[in-house]
Write a protein that holds these residues in place. Structure first.
Motif, PDB file in Angstrom:
ATOM      1  N   UNK A   1     -20.075  81.605  17.583  1.00 29.71           N
ATOM      2  CA  UNK A   1     -21.323  82.155  18.118  1.00 29.71           C
ATOM      3  C   UNK A   1     -21.137  83.523  18.780  1.00 29.71           C
ATOM      4  N   UNK A   2     -20.052  83.714  19.532  1.00 32.75           N
ATOM      5  CA  UNK A   2     -19.824  84.986  20.225  1.00 32.75           C
ATOM      6  C   UNK A   2     -19.630  86.149  19.251  1.00 32.75           C
ATOM      7  N   UNK A   3     -19.222  85.830  18.014  1.00 37.47           N
ATOM      8  CA  UNK A   3     -19.016  86.879  17.016  1.00 37.47           C
ATOM      9  C   UNK A   3     -20.243  87.125  16.150  1.00 37.47           C
ATOM     10  N   UNK A   4     -21.305  86.365  16.351  1.00 37.90           N
ATOM     11  CA  UNK A   4     -22.499  86.538  15.523  1.00 37.90           C
ATOM     12  C   UNK A   4     -23.130  87.917  15.691  1.00 37.90           C
ATOM     13  N   UNK A   5     -22.956  88.499  16.858  1.00 40.85           N
ATOM     14  CA  UNK A   5     -23.461  89.852  17.094  1.00 40.85           C
ATOM     15  C   UNK A   5     -22.303  90.696  17.609  1.00 40.85           C
ATOM     16  N   UNK A   6     -21.907  91.675  16.809  1.00 40.95           N
ATOM     17  CA  UNK A   6     -20.762  92.491  17.162  1.00 40.95           C
ATOM     18  C   UNK A   6     -21.157  93.965  17.218  1.00 40.95           C
TER      19      UNK A   6
ATOM     20  N   UNK B   1     -18.273  92.614   5.182  1.00 40.78           N
ATOM     21  CA  UNK B   1     -17.816  91.305   5.639  1.00 40.78           C
ATOM     22  C   UNK B   1     -18.943  90.551   6.323  1.00 40.78           C
ATOM     23  N   UNK B   2     -19.702  91.230   7.163  1.00 42.53           N
ATOM     24  CA  UNK B   2     -20.782  90.565   7.896  1.00 42.53           C
ATOM     25  C   UNK B   2     -21.943  90.184   6.979  1.00 42.53           C
ATOM     26  N   UNK B   3     -22.076  90.856   5.841  1.00 41.68           N
ATOM     27  CA  UNK B   3     -23.126  90.489   4.886  1.00 41.68           C
ATOM     28  C   UNK B   3     -22.903  89.089   4.317  1.00 41.68           C
ATOM     29  N   UNK B   4     -21.631  88.649   4.274  1.00 44.22           N
ATOM     30  CA  UNK B   4     -21.323  87.322   3.724  1.00 44.22           C
ATOM     31  C   UNK B   4     -21.322  86.248   4.798  1.00 44.22           C
ATOM     32  N   UNK B   5     -21.696  86.609   6.016  1.00 45.60           N
ATOM     33  CA  UNK B   5     -21.697  85.656   7.133  1.00 45.60           C
ATOM     34  C   UNK B   5     -23.077  85.602   7.761  1.00 45.60           C
ATOM     35  N   UNK B   6     -23.161  84.838   8.819  1.00 47.63           N
ATOM     36  CA  UNK B   6     -24.420  84.763   9.570  1.00 47.63           C
ATOM     37  C   UNK B   6     -24.466  85.840  10.650  1.00 47.63           C
ATOM     38  N   UNK B   7     -23.427  86.661  10.740  1.00 48.89           N
ATOM     39  CA  UNK B   7     -23.346  87.670  11.795  1.00 48.89           C
ATOM     40  C   UNK B   7     -24.079  88.946  11.474  1.00 48.89           C
ATOM     41  N   UNK B   8     -24.215  89.763  12.505  1.00 46.24           N
ATOM     42  CA  UNK B   8     -24.835  91.073  12.323  1.00 46.24           C
ATOM     43  C   UNK B   8     -24.164  92.087  13.248  1.00 46.24           C
TER      44      UNK B   8
ATOM     45  N   UNK C   1     -26.021  98.484  19.989  1.00 40.79           N
ATOM     46  CA  UNK C   1     -25.588  98.787  21.351  1.00 40.79           C
ATOM     47  C   UNK C   1     -24.713  97.663  21.891  1.00 40.79           C
ATOM     48  N   UNK C   2     -23.800  97.996  22.815  1.00 40.74           N
ATOM     49  CA  UNK C   2     -22.926  96.969  23.378  1.00 40.74           C
ATOM     50  C   UNK C   2     -23.686  95.899  24.164  1.00 40.74           C
ATOM     51  N   UNK C   3     -24.854  96.244  24.692  1.00 42.62           N
ATOM     52  CA  UNK C   3     -25.642  95.289  25.472  1.00 42.62           C
ATOM     53  C   UNK C   3     -26.140  94.122  24.626  1.00 42.62           C
ATOM     54  N   UNK C   4     -26.352  94.354  23.331  1.00 43.86           N
ATOM     55  CA  UNK C   4     -26.850  93.315  22.428  1.00 43.86           C
ATOM     56  C   UNK C   4     -25.731  92.426  21.895  1.00 43.86           C
ATOM     57  N   UNK C   5     -24.483  92.847  22.062  1.00 43.32           N
ATOM     58  CA  UNK C   5     -23.357  92.217  21.383  1.00 43.32           C
ATOM     59  C   UNK C   5     -22.808  91.010  22.122  1.00 43.32           C
ATOM     60  N   UNK C   6     -22.286  90.072  21.351  1.00 48.08           N
ATOM     61  CA  UNK C   6     -21.523  88.965  21.892  1.00 48.08           C
ATOM     62  C   UNK C   6     -20.059  89.348  22.000  1.00 48.08           C
TER      63      UNK C   6
END
Length: 161
Positions: free
Chosen positions: A24-29, A45-52, A56-61
């Protein structure tokens, strides 16, 4: 029958090659300081995952802070006329991983990936060998991204257990 096969494959944990399951923490990088080639590899790589990837760093996990990147092509062997006929491609990535609060999870880590290829230079194969190097270089970047994700996953596991 096809539906049953698909259900069995998903039940056994089968995933498409290259598919990565993100914590979950890597879902938004957020990525800081990456070269265009590395940024493109992360996006693929992120296109093949559920991540995005977020803007901005404020939005990131998690924040990937790229400290240094180095790509080299080294001659491994020469033919009888003195032309290079085998190369080794080396990509080094140094980075920090920060959590959503900006605390370091991983400090100053370096990943090195390499690949070699045979390059018999003739007038008919020169273009295809250039294309082969482009493809291999792209694969090196993607392998480095997968390694970063694996290290992040390991650190997250340590942090939450």
């Amino acid at each position: 029958m096809l539906l049953l096969t698909l259900l069995l494959l998903t039940a056994c944990g089968y995933h498409l090659r290259g598919a990565i399951d993100l914590p979950e923490a890597l879902n938004k990088m957020y990525v800081k300081g990456a070269s265009p080639e590395l940024s493109a590899a992360i996006e693929r790589t992120f296109r093949t995952t559920s991540g995005e990837l977020v803007a901005s760093p404020e939005e990131a996990g998690m924040i990937l802070n790229v400290l240094d990147e180095d790509y080299q092509r080294r001659t491994v062997s020469l033919d009888v006329t003195g032309y290079s006929n085998e190369y080794e491609l080396i990509y080094r990535l140094s980075f920090d991983l920060l959590d959503s609060e900006g605390k370091e999870l991983v400090s100053n880590q370096t990943i090195e990936v390499m690949e070699s290829y045979y390059n018999a230079q003739t007038s008919t194969t020169l273009l295809s060998k250039d294309n082969e190097e482009i493809v291999l270089r792209r694969e090196l970047y993607e392998e480095a991204v997968r390694s970063v994700i694996q290290r992040a996953r390991a650190e997250l596991k340590k942090k939450f257990h």
